[in-house]
Design a protein around this motif. Structure first.
Motif, short mmCIF file in Angstrom:
data_model
loop_
_atom_site.label_atom_id
_atom_site.label_comp_id
_atom_site.label_asym_id
_atom_site.label_seq_id
_atom_site.Cartn_x
_atom_site.Cartn_y
_atom_site.Cartn_z
N PHE A 97 5.10 4.82 8.52
CA PHE A 97 4.62 6.06 7.91
C PHE A 97 3.63 5.74 6.79
O PHE A 97 3.73 4.70 6.12
N SER A 98 2.73 6.69 6.54
CA SER A 98 1.88 6.61 5.36
C SER A 98 2.72 6.91 4.13
O SER A 98 3.84 7.42 4.23
N PRO A 99 2.21 6.63 2.92
CA PRO A 99 2.99 6.95 1.71
C PRO A 99 3.36 8.43 1.61
O PRO A 99 4.36 8.77 0.98
N GLU A 100 2.57 9.29 2.25
CA GLU A 100 2.85 10.73 2.21
C GLU A 100 3.81 11.16 3.31
O GLU A 100 4.17 12.34 3.40
N GLY A 101 4.22 10.23 4.18
CA GLY A 101 5.18 10.56 5.22
C GLY A 101 4.57 10.89 6.56
O GLY A 101 5.28 11.37 7.46
N LEU A 131 3.39 9.95 10.20
CA LEU A 131 3.64 8.89 11.17
C LEU A 131 2.32 8.25 11.57
O LEU A 131 1.39 8.92 12.04
N LEU A 132 2.23 6.92 11.42
CA LEU A 132 1.03 6.18 11.77
C LEU A 132 1.15 5.54 13.15
O LEU A 132 0.22 5.57 13.95
N LEU A 133 2.27 4.91 13.44
CA LEU A 133 2.54 4.34 14.75
C LEU A 133 4.00 3.93 14.80
O LEU A 133 4.71 3.95 13.80
N PHE A 134 4.46 3.55 16.00
CA PHE A 134 5.80 2.99 16.15
C PHE A 134 5.72 1.82 17.12
O PHE A 134 4.78 1.70 17.91
N PHE A 135 6.70 0.91 17.04
CA PHE A 135 6.67 -0.28 17.89
C PHE A 135 8.09 -0.71 18.22
O PHE A 135 9.06 -0.25 17.63
N SER A 165 0.82 -1.21 0.00
CA SER A 165 0.00 0.00 0.00
C SER A 165 0.85 1.26 0.00
O SER A 165 0.30 2.37 0.01
N GLY A 166 2.17 1.10 0.00
CA GLY A 166 3.06 2.26 -0.02
C GLY A 166 3.46 2.76 1.36
O GLY A 166 4.26 3.69 1.47
N ARG A 167 2.90 2.17 2.42
CA ARG A 167 3.34 2.54 3.77
C ARG A 167 4.78 2.06 3.95
O ARG A 167 5.13 0.95 3.52
N PHE A 168 5.59 2.88 4.61
CA PHE A 168 6.99 2.47 4.75
C PHE A 168 7.42 2.47 6.21
O PHE A 168 6.98 3.27 7.03
N TYR A 169 8.30 1.51 6.51
CA TYR A 169 8.83 1.30 7.84
C TYR A 169 10.28 1.78 7.89
O TYR A 169 11.04 1.57 6.94
N VAL A 170 10.66 2.38 9.02
CA VAL A 170 12.04 2.83 9.20
C VAL A 170 12.53 2.36 10.57
O VAL A 170 11.91 2.67 11.60
N VAL A 171 13.62 1.60 10.58
CA VAL A 171 14.27 1.21 11.83
C VAL A 171 15.11 2.37 12.32
O VAL A 171 15.88 2.96 11.56
N TYR A 176 -12.14 -0.34 11.95
CA TYR A 176 -10.92 0.38 11.62
C TYR A 176 -11.27 1.60 10.76
O TYR A 176 -12.12 1.52 9.87
N GLY A 177 -10.59 2.71 11.02
CA GLY A 177 -10.83 3.92 10.26
C GLY A 177 -10.13 3.89 8.92
O GLY A 177 -9.45 2.92 8.55
N ASP A 178 -10.26 4.96 8.17
CA ASP A 178 -9.59 5.10 6.89
C ASP A 178 -8.09 5.18 7.09
O ASP A 178 -7.60 5.72 8.08
N GLU A 179 -7.34 4.64 6.12
CA GLU A 179 -5.88 4.63 6.22
C GLU A 179 -5.26 5.29 5.01
O GLU A 179 -5.79 5.24 3.94
#
Length: 359
Positions: A282-286, A288-292, A266-272, A356-359
């Motif tokens: 992150f969403s494709p637009e950058g 922040l959605l959550l962190f873990f 879906s274009g969401r990207f993860y950064v360690v 779940y809401g819109d993503e």
């Protein structure tokens, strides 16, 4: 008098009779965000060594004699991670080499080579459609290729020309994160010839400072972990700068030491972030959605994490670890260079009967 440890098992079993060790109390599942919020990510399991594949029949022996976790570990200091056809491949910088966790056979195979295929300081790897492994080695200043049977095939590069930290295979090209020249170098996959490069030392948009990791978006853009500039940069496959994400700081969506990155369908990207010891999504637009993850000693915590990988093809091998009702869409592999857990597996999905809401 010396009595072999195995001779003690029968008397001990007789002493305990038919009783077995009481099962450990079930551990509450770890979700992000935590319940009662609709969760998106669950910590599933971890892998570090042979003990992770032990059968249930060894429970009593472990109860009596203790688990020999130090002897079980076969991955000393992992960095890069990959998965293909039921096998996890973890680069071990201290091996030096890589380790294969075969999830279906429940076996572990360290890969160390001598001669032309010897590895000095392997960092990352990429796996192509033919099961070839492309291993970046900053000790040899080369990319070393092994086939599906772990045989040495060839090497790209020469000593002193570049220091490859990561590699991405795209059609007939190899995209290489070159930390010594602060750029991305693109090689011809067949000949090894340099086709072009982009980046260059600096902090302006499009410039790089110690690029460490690469990822490809579903629509063909390249994401580069610009570690020295505390950001992620986006380029076209031809090397044209598009935009950057993040900045140095301790706030939401900011970075301390960004390294591994991965992108879902879906274009969401993860950064360690090895400084914060977490993974940011992150969403494709950058956005922040959550962190873990985060620092700590629990099984879901990370200890100097380095790389992240997303996989859709092997979800069936991990659904059993998920909480009932939590359906997995894909799995997320994260390496930690220190601590007991070297490879943590998280699952991205949804809990049934939750809105779940819109993503």
């Amino acid at each position: 008098m010396c009595i072999h440890r195995s001779l003690l098992v029968l008397p001990i079993l007789f002493f305990f009779g038919c009783a077995t060790a009481p099962p450990p109390a079930p551990k509450a599942p770890v979700f992000y965000p935590p319940l009662p919020n609709p969760p998106r990510i669950q910590h599933l399991t971890s892998f570090s060594g042979a003990g992770d594949f032990r059968s249930e029949s060894s429970t009593l022996v472990n109860f009596i004699f203790g688990k020999e976790s130090a002897d079980d570990q076969v991955v000393v200091k992992p960095y890069g991670i990959g998965i293909s056809k039921g096998r996890i491949y973890a680069i071990d910088t201290r091996g030096p080499g890589y380790v294969i966790f075969d999830l279906q056979r429940k076996s572990i195979s360290p890969v160390r080579r001598t001669g032309a295929g010897s590895m000095q300081k392997p960092i990352n790897l990429a796996i192509d459609d033919t099961e070839n492994k492309y291993v970046t080695d900053t000790g040899r200043d080369q990319i070393i290729v092994f086939d599906k049977d772990e045989n040495y095939v060839r090497a790209y590069g020469a000593l002193g020309k570049m220091k490859p930290s990561d590699v991405l295979v795209l059609d007939d090209k190899l995209y290489v994160a070159d930390v010594s020249n602060h750029r991305v170098t693109v090689l011809d996959k067949q000949t090894g010839a340099e086709l072009f490069s982009f980046g260059g030392a600096g902090s302006d948009e499009g410039e790089l400072f110690f690029p460490t990791n690469l990822a490809l978006t579903p629509d063909g853009y390249l994401l580069v972990s610009d570690t020295g500039n505390y950001r992620i940069q986006k380029y076209t496959a031809d090397g044209e700068f598009v935009r950057s994400f993040g900045a140095v700081g301790t706030g939401m969506g900011e970075f301390s030491r960004p390294k591994g990155t991965a992108v879902d369908r879906s274009g969401r990207f993860y950064v360690v972030d090895s400084g914060f010891e977490n993974v940011q999504l992150f969403s494709p637009e950058g956005k922040l959605l959550l962190f873990f993850g985060g620092s700590g000693n629990n099984s879901e915590h990370l200890n100097l994490p380095a790389d992240v990988e997303i996989d859709y093809d092997n979800v069936h091998l991990f659904q059993e670890y998920a909480e009932p009702g939590f359906g997995l869409e894909y799995i997320i592999l994260v390496t930690s260079q220190f601590g007991l857990n070297k490879i943590d597996v998280f699952g991205f999905g949804k809990m049934e009967d939750m809105i779940y809401g819109d993503e």
